[in-house]
Motif scaffolding. Structure first.
Motif, PDB file in Angstrom:
ATOM      1  N   LYS A 174       0.850  -1.190   0.000  1.00 51.09           N
ATOM      2  CA  LYS A 174       0.000   0.000   0.000  1.00 51.09           C
ATOM      3  C   LYS A 174       0.883   1.237   0.000  1.00 51.09           C
ATOM      4  CE  LYS A 174      -3.763   2.297   2.498  1.00 51.09           C
ATOM      5  NZ  LYS A 174      -4.676   2.221   3.667  1.00 51.09           N
ATOM      6  N   PHE A 175       0.700   2.096  -1.009  1.00 49.24           N
ATOM      7  CA  PHE A 175       1.513   3.296  -1.176  1.00 49.24           C
ATOM      8  C   PHE A 175       0.794   4.498  -0.550  1.00 49.24           C
ATOM      9  CE2 PHE A 175       2.923   0.333  -4.293  1.00 49.24           C
ATOM     10  CZ  PHE A 175       4.255   0.628  -4.572  1.00 49.24           C
TER      11      PHE A 175
ATOM     12  N   LEU B 172       6.632  13.339  -4.571  1.00 50.49           N
ATOM     13  CA  LEU B 172       7.684  12.500  -5.129  1.00 50.49           C
ATOM     14  C   LEU B 172       8.135  11.363  -4.222  1.00 50.49           C
ATOM     15  CD1 LEU B 172       9.898  15.284  -6.768  1.00 50.49           C
ATOM     16  CD2 LEU B 172       8.200  13.829  -7.876  1.00 50.49           C
ATOM     17  N   SER B 173       7.529  11.206  -3.054  1.00 52.89           N
ATOM     18  CA  SER B 173       7.972  10.136  -2.168  1.00 52.89           C
ATOM     19  C   SER B 173       6.866   9.782  -1.176  1.00 52.89           C
ATOM     20  CB  SER B 173       9.242  10.546  -1.404  1.00 52.89           C
ATOM     21  OG  SER B 173       8.969  11.626  -0.529  1.00 52.89           O
TER      22      SER B 173
ATOM     23  N   ILE C 245       9.529   8.679  -6.451  1.00 51.73           N
ATOM     24  CA  ILE C 245       9.085   8.861  -7.828  1.00 51.73           C
ATOM     25  C   ILE C 245      10.002   9.849  -8.536  1.00 51.73           C
ATOM     26  CG2 ILE C 245       7.194   9.606  -9.335  1.00 51.73           C
ATOM     27  CD1 ILE C 245       5.262   8.879  -7.118  1.00 51.73           C
ATOM     28  N   GLN C 246      10.481   9.480  -9.709  1.00 54.09           N
ATOM     29  CA  GLN C 246      11.294  10.373 -10.543  1.00 54.09           C
ATOM     30  C   GLN C 246      10.661  10.443 -11.933  1.00 54.09           C
ATOM     31  OE1 GLN C 246      14.903   7.927  -9.664  1.00 54.09           O
ATOM     32  NE2 GLN C 246      15.896   9.899  -9.331  1.00 54.09           N
TER      33      GLN C 246
ATOM     34  N   LYS D  47       7.182  11.027 -21.582  1.00 57.93           N
ATOM     35  CA  LYS D  47       7.615  11.237 -20.205  1.00 57.93           C
ATOM     36  C   LYS D  47       7.945   9.885 -19.585  1.00 57.93           C
ATOM     37  CE  LYS D  47       4.513  12.490 -17.171  1.00 57.93           C
ATOM     38  NZ  LYS D  47       3.574  13.341 -16.391  1.00 57.93           N
ATOM     39  N   ARG D  48       9.106   9.786 -18.972  1.00 60.64           N
ATOM     40  CA  ARG D  48       9.524   8.553 -18.312  1.00 60.64           C
ATOM     41  C   ARG D  48       9.344   8.720 -16.803  1.00 60.64           C
ATOM     42  NH1 ARG D  48      12.115   5.144 -21.749  1.00 60.64           N
ATOM     43  NH2 ARG D  48      12.670   6.034 -23.789  1.00 60.64           N
ATOM     44  N   ARG D  49       8.569   7.808 -16.235  1.00 58.15           N
ATOM     45  CA  ARG D  49       8.304   7.849 -14.803  1.00 58.15           C
ATOM     46  C   ARG D  49       8.907   6.599 -14.156  1.00 58.15           C
ATOM     47  NH1 ARG D  49       2.259   7.927 -13.652  1.00 58.15           N
ATOM     48  NH2 ARG D  49       2.471  10.087 -14.352  1.00 58.15           N
TER      49      ARG D  49
END
Length: 328
Positions: free
Chosen positions: A234-235, A241-242, A267-268, A279-281
């Motif tokens: 679970k996020f 970003l984190s 997350i970047q 877009k690269r995630r």
């Protein structure tokens, strides 16, 4: 004789050309109704917060070389028999891999019919999905067919008049993670013993908007007992970003333990230098957990994983996410 022959040849050509031109004014193909996306059809839907609700516009069309001159009513129906045959043809005795027919409580249609208006060749039928409580351990399909009661004949080719909608849910954290650490066996004191075991990747599946599950350690993702080794992640974001990751399981025999201080994600995002619309995630999930392998209940083995799992998702910012997402 030569001038007469030339005139006869010319008149014959004009007659043939005139006939050909008339033929092009006629319908060149039979007018049939079919699904735009027919056969085994993967439908990617993003799990939304409000009970997992999502509307999908199922497109149907008319074939032919001329525009449609009048309104045409199209009706669809659920086709469970086709799903039964599909499962047997693809999986035989592995019934644990069969697609399940999506339960009627997870979808609704205001109407099973729609009208293709005059002058058009396409329309769509809206399907309202609700995925709250859907267990994604099973693979789900909604098997549909063009009903014979439609005003035009369904395409006689069975592949065009049927749509086996494979429902694939995704959220911001689901997909294929590359694994950067190795599994190790540990004894009851937590000390590592034995050889290290390499795990290259782990797929993850949607539980809800912010939760995914994957199979612990090196459990094979098509193993018959794979359900015994589900680990939920679970996020919970702390900023854009984190955030932190909470691990849990629904199988107490697995004896899952985890270190909260070492479970987090980052997350970047970056734009592609050569293709600026891409877009690269990257989502880097750091986890530390141990679990009990109970495949042999007389000799259970405890394993430990401590390291990172990295998800890369390439997004075209000019397109809706559901039109481009690919699940490995």
């Amino acid at each position: 004789m030569k001038p007469t022959y030339k005139w006869l040849t010319a008149l014959t050509c004009l007659f043939l050309l005139g006939g050909c031109n008339d033929e092009w004014n006629d319908e060149q193909y039979e007018k049939y109704i079919s699904f735009v996306h027919s056969g085994d059809n993967r439908v990617y839907l993003k799990y939304e917060a409000q009970g997992g609700n999502k509307t999908y516009h199922l497109p149907v069309q008319i074939s032919g070389s001329q525009s449609n001159s009048s309104d045409v009513r199209v009706t669809i129906a659920v086709d469970p028999d086709t799903l039964v045959k599909y499962n047997f043809d693809n999986f035989r005795s592995r019934e644990d891999l069969y697609f399940k027919e999506l339960d009627a409580k997870h979808y609704a249609l205001k109407s099973w019919s729609a009208t293709i208006p005059a002058g058009s060749t396409k329309t769509s039928i809206d399907i309202d999905f609700s995925f709250l409580g859907l267990d994604n351990f099973d693979k789900h399909m909604l098997p549909l067919s063009i009903d014979a009661s439609s005003e035009l004949m369904p395409n006689p080719n069975k592949h065009y008049k049927k749509s086996l909608m494979q429902i694939i849910l995704f959220n911001d954290y689901s997909g294929k993670y590359e694994v950067t650490a190795e599994m190790t066996e540990v004894n009851n004191d937590g000390h590592e013993v034995g050889d290290k075991i390499k795990v290259e990747s782990r797929n993850s599946w949607v539980e809800d908007e912010n939760t995914v599950f994957f199979y612990a350690g090196f459990t094979e993702e098509q193993a018959i007992d794979r359900k015994d080794y589900r680990v939920y992640a679970k996020f919970e974001k702390r900023d854009d970003l984190s955030g932190i990751v909470e691990l849990y399981t629904d199988n107490p025999d697995m004896e899952l333990t985890w270190v909260p201080a070492e479970c987090f994600f980052i997350i970047q995002e970056e734009m592609d230098e050569l293709q600026p619309y891409l877009k690269r995630r990257y989502i880097t999930m750091n986890v530390n957990y141990t679990y009990l392998d109970i495949s042999n209940k007389n000799f259970p083995i405890r394993y430990k994983y401590a390291g990172t799992m990295i998800l890369e998702r390439v997004l075209n910012i000019l397109m809706p996410e559901e039109d481009q997402y690919i699940f490995d």
